[in-house]
Design a protein around this motif. Sequence first.
Motif, PDB file in Angstrom:
ATOM      1  N   LYS A  59       0.817  -1.218   0.000  1.00  0.00           N
ATOM      2  CA  LYS A  59       0.000   0.000   0.000  1.00  0.00           C
ATOM      3  C   LYS A  59       0.848   1.265   0.000  1.00  0.00           C
ATOM      4  CE  LYS A  59      -4.141  -1.951   1.935  1.00  0.00           C
ATOM      5  NZ  LYS A  59      -5.273  -1.776   2.836  1.00  0.00           N
ATOM      6  N   SER A  60       2.123   1.123   0.377  1.00  0.00           N
ATOM      7  CA  SER A  60       3.045   2.257   0.379  1.00  0.00           C
ATOM      8  C   SER A  60       3.785   2.387  -0.954  1.00  0.00           C
ATOM      9  CB  SER A  60       4.063   2.109   1.514  1.00  0.00           C
ATOM     10  OG  SER A  60       3.389   2.123   2.753  1.00  0.00           O
ATOM     11  N   GLY A  61       3.433   1.537  -1.911  1.00  0.00           N
ATOM     12  CA  GLY A  61       4.023   1.635  -3.245  1.00  0.00           C
ATOM     13  C   GLY A  61       5.174   0.698  -3.524  1.00  0.00           C
ATOM     14  N   TYR A  62       5.475  -0.219  -2.593  1.00  0.00           N
ATOM     15  CA  TYR A  62       6.562  -1.186  -2.782  1.00  0.00           C
ATOM     16  C   TYR A  62       5.942  -2.538  -3.092  1.00  0.00           C
ATOM     17  CZ  TYR A  62       9.144   2.541  -0.530  1.00  0.00           C
ATOM     18  OH  TYR A  62       9.692   3.757  -0.212  1.00  0.00           O
ATOM     19  N   HIS A  63       6.047  -2.963  -4.312  1.00  0.00           N
ATOM     20  CA  HIS A  63       5.357  -4.181  -4.758  1.00  0.00           C
ATOM     21  C   HIS A  63       6.303  -5.375  -4.759  1.00  0.00           C
ATOM     22  CE1 HIS A  63       1.897  -1.756  -5.603  1.00  0.00           C
ATOM     23  NE2 HIS A  63       2.694  -0.897  -6.221  1.00  0.00           N
ATOM     24  N   PHE A  64       6.523  -5.921  -3.557  1.00  0.00           N
ATOM     25  CA  PHE A  64       7.354  -7.104  -3.377  1.00  0.00           C
ATOM     26  C   PHE A  64       6.469  -8.262  -2.952  1.00  0.00           C
ATOM     27  CE2 PHE A  64      10.128  -3.572  -1.736  1.00  0.00           C
ATOM     28  CZ  PHE A  64      10.969  -3.524  -2.824  1.00  0.00           C
ATOM     29  N   THR A  65       6.908  -9.456  -3.286  1.00  0.00           N
ATOM     30  CA  THR A  65       6.231 -10.638  -2.750  1.00  0.00           C
ATOM     31  C   THR A  65       6.850 -10.954  -1.390  1.00  0.00           C
ATOM     32  OG1 THR A  65       7.803 -12.193  -3.718  1.00  0.00           O
ATOM     33  CG2 THR A  65       5.869 -11.595  -5.070  1.00  0.00           C
ATOM     34  N   VAL A  66       6.134 -11.693  -0.586  1.00  0.00           N
ATOM     35  CA  VAL A  66       6.668 -12.124   0.711  1.00  0.00           C
ATOM     36  C   VAL A  66       7.928 -12.946   0.485  1.00  0.00           C
ATOM     37  CG1 VAL A  66       6.205 -13.547   2.746  1.00  0.00           C
ATOM     38  CG2 VAL A  66       4.428 -12.021   1.863  1.00  0.00           C
ATOM     39  N   GLU A  67       7.932 -13.789  -0.536  1.00  0.00           N
ATOM     40  CA  GLU A  67       9.102 -14.627  -0.817  1.00  0.00           C
ATOM     41  C   GLU A  67      10.331 -13.776  -1.167  1.00  0.00           C
ATOM     42  OE1 GLU A  67      11.478 -17.963  -1.103  1.00  0.00           O
ATOM     43  OE2 GLU A  67       9.543 -17.645  -0.127  1.00  0.00           O
TER      44      GLU A  67
END
Length: 86
Positions: A59-67
């Motif tokens: 939601k803060s603009g950082y599109h990472f997966t948990v992995e």
Amino acid sequence: GRKVLGCSIFKSRNTYFYQGSLLVNADLQRIAHYLPHPSREPDYRNGRQHNDFLTTLEKSGYHFTVEKVRKVLAGEIAKQLHQVVF
């Protein structure tokens, strides 16, 4: 003004336990459902509910997966431990 990481520490006579929770893409509604409002709270909370001060990396603009986050953190921890031990 919102948190993406929370941590706590537990100390007994012979043990220290530190844990942190990084909110990557968590369902914040579930957090509010499962975590009751604490009996003691830090000043920054000011009586707010979880949904009013938590956010996620996504939601803060950082599109990472948990992995991906797990792999990066594991690599950094391993490097730091290697520097301390060796």
